[in-house]
Design an enzyme around this catalytic site. Structure first.
Site, PDB file in Angstrom:
ATOM      1  N   SER A  44       1.152  -1.334   0.031  1.00 48.51           N
ATOM      2  CA  SER A  44      -0.055  -0.046   0.113  1.00 48.51           C
ATOM      3  C   SER A  44       0.773   1.388   0.028  1.00 48.51           C
ATOM      4  CB  SER A  44      -0.991   0.014   1.215  1.00 48.51           C
ATOM      5  OG  SER A  44      -0.220  -0.049   2.502  1.00 48.51           O
ATOM      6  N   HIS A 250      -0.793   5.700   6.661  1.00 49.08           N
ATOM      7  CA  HIS A 250      -0.286   5.668   5.352  1.00 49.08           C
ATOM      8  C   HIS A 250       0.052   7.098   5.131  1.00 49.08           C
ATOM      9  CE1 HIS A 250      -2.128   1.829   5.332  1.00 49.08           C
ATOM     10  NE2 HIS A 250      -0.966   1.536   4.365  1.00 49.08           N
TER      11      HIS A 250
END
Length: 268
Positions: A44, A250
């Protein structure tokens, strides 16, 4: 006369060998020059989760137009570009699902992988929802996997990349430290938990960098680029707990362009 003939024979042999070596070197250089395609592999952090503007065709892989592979391809116009990085990927997923585009024409490969193999998502869930002692214990279990099983898994991936794309420059990207210590956060994880998570990230990067170097790959260290932009810095390039939950922890679009892209440029 005999000496003259011997000298002439030796000279001919040396010249022939030299021409052969030059020819081989020229052919190798030509092969490398022709290998100008770019393939972006990984998890990711490479697909761009958290950066928004996702390609609807990528489904759960959540490949973002703001991810560093897309930004690099737009700036450098490779002869071909294949983006197979996928949210949630572990090393086995790279081996099974992402290596298809690699071939002799691949000139550059980028990859971030390894965090999910040691249970990154579960570590963060445990630390956010449970006690400090449970958080630290879960980090310790992740560190044990990091030192025992992860190096061999990385070796399998890196060897497969080399086999399928022998002319490629391979850049392995690391992971940022998540937290600025003594920062602006007044709620959430304790400083002890934040420090332990940062140390685990550094340990993960050390293992990845060592395995990459042993395979002759470049290592893109992003930690320095994110310094001053960690969670609790007041200018974070990383999401804390956010919605959608999958974006939590993230890089933002700024983290992709300011943290990851420069690391790829430097290592490539």
């Amino acid at each position: 006369m005999r000496f003259t003939r011997i000298a002439a024979t030796v000279a001919a042999v040396v010249m022939s060998a030299t021409i052969g070596l030059v020819g081989a070197g020229t052919a190798q250089a030509a092969d490398q020059a022709a290998a100008t395609g770019y393939v972006a592999l990984g998890d990711s952090y490479s697909s761009g989760v958290g950066a928004g503007n996702y390609d609807s065709g990528s489904g759960d892989c959540k490949r973002s137009a703001n991810a560093y592979p897309k930004l690099w391809a737009a700036a450098n116009s490779p002869s071909s570009f294949d983006f197979t990085a996928c949210s949630g990927a572990v090393t086995g997923d790279v081996l099974s699902n992402q290596l298809g585009p690699l071939n002799a024409n691949t000139g550059l490969v980028s990859i971030s992988i390894g965090g999910n193999d040691i249970g990154f998502a579960d570590v963060m869930t445990t630390c956010v929802l449970q006690s400090e002692s449970n958080c630290l214990a879960r980090i310790d279990r992740a560190r044990a996997e990091l030192n025992s099983s992860l190096p061999g898994k990385l070796d399998q991936v890196y060897s497969a990349i080399s086999s399928k794309a022998p002319s490629a420059r391979v850049v392995v990207l690391g992971y940022p430290r998540l937290y600025k210590m003594g920062g602006t956060c007044i709620v959430g994880l304790s400083e002890t938990e934040r420090a332990a998570l940062n140390q685990a990230s550094e340990d993960l990067n050390s293992v990845i960098a060592k395995r990459a170097a042993d395979h002759g790959f470049g290592f893109g260290d992003v930690a320095g680029n994110f310094t001053g932009h960690e969670i609790c810095s007041g200018d974070s390039w990383l999401h804390s707990v956010t919605f959608p939950l999958g974006d939590s922890y993230h890089p933002t679009a700024a983290g992709q362009s300011g943290g990851y892209l420069p690391a790829l440029n430097s290592a490539a």
